[in-house]
Every structure is written in C-alpha cells, then in structure tokens.
Scaffold this active site. Structure first.
Site, PDB file in Angstrom:
ATOM      1  N   GLY A  37      16.006  70.458  27.949  1.00 32.56           N
ATOM      2  CA  GLY A  37      15.230  71.699  27.961  1.00 32.56           C
ATOM      3  C   GLY A  37      14.976  72.253  26.574  1.00 32.56           C
ATOM      4  O   GLY A  37      15.090  71.548  25.576  1.00 32.56           O
ATOM      5  N   HIS A  41       9.745  71.310  23.418  1.00 37.79           N
ATOM      6  CA  HIS A  41       8.794  71.448  22.301  1.00 37.79           C
ATOM      7  C   HIS A  41       7.812  70.286  22.396  1.00 37.79           C
ATOM      8  O   HIS A  41       7.899  69.461  23.329  1.00 37.79           O
ATOM      9  CB  HIS A  41       9.537  71.471  20.954  1.00 37.79           C
ATOM     10  CG  HIS A  41      10.530  70.345  20.804  1.00 37.79           C
ATOM     11  ND1 HIS A  41      10.150  69.037  20.694  1.00 37.79           N
ATOM     12  CD2 HIS A  41      11.893  70.345  20.794  1.00 37.79           C
ATOM     13  CE1 HIS A  41      11.224  68.273  20.587  1.00 37.79           C
ATOM     14  NE2 HIS A  41      12.293  69.032  20.659  1.00 37.79           N
ATOM     15  N   GLY A  72       7.621  67.546  20.927  1.00 33.92           N
ATOM     16  CA  GLY A  72       8.247  66.219  20.971  1.00 33.92           C
ATOM     17  C   GLY A  72       8.509  65.802  22.411  1.00 33.92           C
ATOM     18  O   GLY A  72       8.118  64.707  22.846  1.00 33.92           O
ATOM     19  N   HIS A  73       9.137  66.699  23.174  1.00 35.68           N
ATOM     20  CA  HIS A  73       9.390  66.395  24.591  1.00 35.68           C
ATOM     21  C   HIS A  73       8.069  66.164  25.335  1.00 35.68           C
ATOM     22  O   HIS A  73       7.944  65.236  26.125  1.00 35.68           O
ATOM     23  CB  HIS A  73      10.079  67.587  25.273  1.00 35.68           C
ATOM     24  CG  HIS A  73      11.446  67.913  24.759  1.00 35.68           C
ATOM     25  ND1 HIS A  73      11.718  69.070  24.079  1.00 35.68           N
ATOM     26  CD2 HIS A  73      12.622  67.254  24.854  1.00 35.68           C
ATOM     27  CE1 HIS A  73      13.000  69.107  23.773  1.00 35.68           C
ATOM     28  NE2 HIS A  73      13.581  68.024  24.216  1.00 35.68           N
ATOM     29  N   GLN A 133      12.397  58.332  19.508  1.00 32.87           N
ATOM     30  CA  GLN A 133      13.001  57.677  18.329  1.00 32.87           C
ATOM     31  C   GLN A 133      13.815  58.669  17.495  1.00 32.87           C
ATOM     32  O   GLN A 133      14.669  58.290  16.711  1.00 32.87           O
ATOM     33  CB  GLN A 133      11.890  57.068  17.468  1.00 32.87           C
ATOM     34  CG  GLN A 133      12.402  56.247  16.293  1.00 32.87           C
ATOM     35  CD  GLN A 133      11.438  56.249  15.133  1.00 32.87           C
ATOM     36  OE1 GLN A 133      10.250  56.014  15.322  1.00 32.87           O
ATOM     37  NE2 GLN A 133      11.925  56.514  13.939  1.00 32.87           N
ATOM     38  N   MET A 176      10.745  67.900  15.095  1.00 34.24           N
ATOM     39  CA  MET A 176      10.919  68.937  16.127  1.00 34.24           C
ATOM     40  C   MET A 176      12.243  68.718  16.843  1.00 34.24           C
ATOM     41  O   MET A 176      12.635  67.589  17.117  1.00 34.24           O
ATOM     42  CB  MET A 176       9.770  68.890  17.109  1.00 34.24           C
ATOM     43  CG  MET A 176       8.489  69.293  16.456  1.00 34.24           C
ATOM     44  SD  MET A 176       7.316  69.895  17.637  1.00 34.24           S
ATOM     45  CE  MET A 176       6.090  70.518  16.520  1.00 34.24           C
ATOM     46  N   ARG A 179      17.138  72.533  18.593  1.00 34.40           N
ATOM     47  CA  ARG A 179      18.045  73.311  17.717  1.00 34.40           C
ATOM     48  C   ARG A 179      17.279  74.044  16.613  1.00 34.40           C
ATOM     49  O   ARG A 179      17.819  74.976  16.026  1.00 34.40           O
ATOM     50  CB  ARG A 179      19.129  72.416  17.115  1.00 34.40           C
ATOM     51  CG  ARG A 179      20.171  71.983  18.133  1.00 34.40           C
ATOM     52  CD  ARG A 179      21.273  71.177  17.489  1.00 34.40           C
ATOM     53  NE  ARG A 179      22.298  70.784  18.446  1.00 34.40           N
ATOM     54  CZ  ARG A 179      22.246  69.694  19.207  1.00 34.40           C
ATOM     55  NH1 ARG A 179      21.201  68.889  19.126  1.00 34.40           N
ATOM     56  NH2 ARG A 179      23.218  69.410  20.059  1.00 34.40           N
TER      57      ARG A 179
HETATM   58  P1  AMP Z   1      16.855  66.399  24.210  1.00 35.58           P
HETATM   59  O1  AMP Z   1      16.279  67.485  25.052  1.00 35.58           O
HETATM   60  O2  AMP Z   1      17.182  66.809  22.826  1.00 35.58           O
HETATM   61  O3  AMP Z   1      17.986  65.680  24.917  1.00 35.58           O
HETATM   62  O4  AMP Z   1      15.703  65.329  24.045  1.00 35.58           O
HETATM   63  C1  AMP Z   1      15.073  64.740  25.176  1.00 35.58           C
HETATM   64  C2  AMP Z   1      14.235  63.576  24.707  1.00 35.58           C
HETATM   65  O5  AMP Z   1      13.234  64.033  23.819  1.00 35.58           O
HETATM   66  C3  AMP Z   1      15.054  62.533  23.933  1.00 35.58           C
HETATM   67  O6  AMP Z   1      14.642  61.236  24.321  1.00 35.58           O
HETATM   68  C4  AMP Z   1      14.711  62.840  22.508  1.00 35.58           C
HETATM   69  O7  AMP Z   1      14.840  61.724  21.647  1.00 35.58           O
HETATM   70  C5  AMP Z   1      13.259  63.254  22.637  1.00 35.58           C
HETATM   71  N1  AMP Z   1      12.861  64.054  21.476  1.00 35.58           N
HETATM   72  C6  AMP Z   1      13.539  65.102  20.921  1.00 35.58           C
HETATM   73  N2  AMP Z   1      12.907  65.547  19.814  1.00 35.58           N
HETATM   74  C7  AMP Z   1      11.814  64.775  19.657  1.00 35.58           C
HETATM   75  C8  AMP Z   1      10.762  64.727  18.701  1.00 35.58           C
HETATM   76  N3  AMP Z   1      10.708  65.568  17.679  1.00 35.58           N
HETATM   77  N4  AMP Z   1       9.800  63.792  18.850  1.00 35.58           N
HETATM   78  C9  AMP Z   1       9.841  62.924  19.896  1.00 35.58           C
HETATM   79  N5  AMP Z   1      10.798  62.906  20.833  1.00 35.58           N
HETATM   80  C10 AMP Z   1      11.776  63.816  20.721  1.00 35.58           C
END
Ligand code: AMP
Length: 280
Positions: free
Chosen positions: A31, A34, A36-37, A150, A186, A189
């Site tokens: 959650g 952003h 990226g997600h 990545q 992105m 945090r």
């Molecule tokens: P998280 O919510 O941090 O567990 O991330 C969920 C997914 O989004 C994971 O596969 C992360 O690697 C991916 N993710 C997080 N930040 C980015 C980003 N800036 N660009 C692309 N993917 C991202």
C-alpha cells in the site's frame, strides 16, 4: 474493481475465473501506492485477463518495529488509485487472514547466501518474513504471472527462489524502477520525507549514476568511498554500497566489463531507510 477481505471468497472467485480459461496476473504491495506500484498494475493489465492487487503491510518483514509503526497507510487513496488504473481485484486482508495460525510459524526457507548479503545482512529475518507472506499470497491467488519491481532487486531473487522451493510455476515479470523527476526512486517511505529531504535524497541516485559514468576511469573502491563521503555531506548515511554480479548478486571488488553488474545501495536520511540500485 471487486474488493475481497477474505481469502476463501477470493479463492472461490478466482477458481471461477480459471474455469473460464482466463489468465491472471498478481501485483503484491504494502500500500501507500505511488506511480511505481501503478506501473506494475498497468503492465499486468496489458498482459493478463485479470489483474489482482494485494495490499497488506506484512508485520513479519519489518525487522525494525518503529519502521513498521511508521509505515504510511493510505487505504482510501490507494483504492481510488487502483480504480483509476482499472485493477480488477483488490485483496485487502486482515492479519488473521494471512496468518490464521498466528505469526510464529516454525517454517523457514533455505535462501542460501541471499539471506546473508546486502538487505539480508542488514535486515535479519526480513526475507524470511517476505517469503512467509508471499508463500501464503501465492497459495491464495495462484496467478499465472507475478509482477515485481526491480527497485527491490534482491527481493526478486529471493521470491524466484521461494517459487522454486514451493513448486509454484508462476512467471515472474520484473518491472523497471519508476523515479521522481529528480531521480529519486519512488518509495512509500518517501512519504516520510519533507520536501527538503526529498531533494537531498535524490543524491542517492546521482551517486549511482556518477559511479556508472566514471567506471571506465576510476576503480570501484575509490568511487565507492567518494560517493559515501558525498552522501554524508548531504546528511545521508550509507549502510552499504556494493557492486555485484547482476545474475546472482555475488560481490565484485572491481568493474568487470565482461559481466552484467549492478550497484546496490541502502542509506539512511534521518531514520528513513532508502534503497536503490542501478544496472551497469
Ligand atoms: P511495496 O509496496 O514496497 O512492497 O512494493 C510493492 C511492489 O512495488 C514491489 O514489487 C516493489 O519492488 C515495487 N515497487 C516499489 N517501488 C517501485 C518503484 N519506484 N518502481 C517500480 N516498482 C516499484
């Protein structure tokens, strides 16, 4: 978008989807979404009939309890964003749905060296926690494809290994890192940083780019020390900055143009821990 809170309801729905011959992709997240997600969701939508997103802040993967307490939670906004990018299904489970037998299970996964280096070394127990939640989520969702960023380079390797251990045949798709205009990767945090801190945090990416651009002229250990000093002058404390072989993350002491390499960094700005990486 259909929202499921219970694993059993989601499973019933997905069983029907499979019976209809539709292919599903899965984007697990914690959650505080952003771009990226959302890029993962968009890619998933292009390549699959059904896109399943999960949103669960997994307590087991936080080695630092304060980091868990301060992890941003923006569920209402997340739901709107997922509606906008037209995700089909959101799985929003409570802790008991993911860990019906409690969080203290005895299962451990053999992750080999991956657990002792980089994130593994500095965040004890983190990858076991990642594996526990992913084992459970993959079991519930059983997607054809799994979308990972990545940004969490080592995590992709850990999950690839996990799928081998649990015999899950999903195809892993790794998506590129989405960055702010400043270059800052992105991250959920980042929401804990002030605007001024975000500006300084961009020097992490600049340091990686500088190493990449200077690699032909200066040795890695020298560049590493200079980059760490430069980050320090921006108030950023580096936890690790390493050059590794891109395919297995084994440490390299120097640049080797014959190998695909990746530089990985973890650094603190105040008490916010940021990670980034750059493939050379
Ligand atoms: P998280 O919510 O941090 O567990 O991330 C969920 C997914 O989004 C994971 O596969 C992360 O690697 C991916 N993710 C997080 N930040 C980015 C980003 N800036 N660009 C692309 N993917 C991202």
């Amino acid at each position: 978008m259909i929202l499921f809170k219970h694993a059993s309801d989601l499973q019933k729905h997905l069983n029907q989807i499979r019976r209809n011959g539709l292919r599903s992709g899965f984007v697990p997240t914690m959650g505080a979404l952003h771009r990226g997600h959302l890029s993962l969701v968009e890619q998933c939508r292009k390549q699959n009939d059904i896109t399943v997103v999960s949103l669960f802040v997994n307590p087991l993967q936080f080695n630092n309890p304060e980091d868990f307490e301060k992890y941003p939670v923006t569920i209402d906004k997340d739901i709107l964003l997922l509606e906008e990018v037209e995700a089909d299904i959101l799985f929003l489970p409570a802790k008991d749905e993911i860990y019906p037998e409690g969080v203290r299970s005895a299962v451990t996964y053999d992750l080999g060296e991956l657990e002792n280096i980089l994130e593994g070394a500095f965040r004890p127990g983190h990858f076991q926690g990642v594996c526990k939640v992913m084992d459970r989520l993959m079991n519930i969702v059983q997607p054809d494809r799994l979308y990972l960023g990545q940004k969490d380079y080592q995590q992709v390797m850990v999950i690839r290994r996990l799928l081998g251990i649990i015999g899950n045949k999903a195809e892993i798709i790794t998506a590129p890192i989405i960055r702010e205009e400043s270059g800052l990767a992105m991250s959920s945090r980042n929401q804990r940083l002030t605007d001024e801190e975000r500006g300084r945090a961009a020097s992490i990416y600049k340091a990686l780019m500088w190493i990449k651009e200077t690699q032909a002229r200066v040795s890695f250990p020298v560049l590493k020390n200079r980059a760490i000093e430069n980050l320090k002058s921006n108030g950023i404390n580096t936890e690790y900055l390493e050059l590794c072989k891109a395919d297995d993350l084994s440490l390299l002491n120097g640049f080797n143009p014959d190998k695909k390499m990746v530089i990985l960094i973890a650094a603190y700005l105040g008490d916010v821990r940021l990670i980034d990486n750059l493939i050379l």
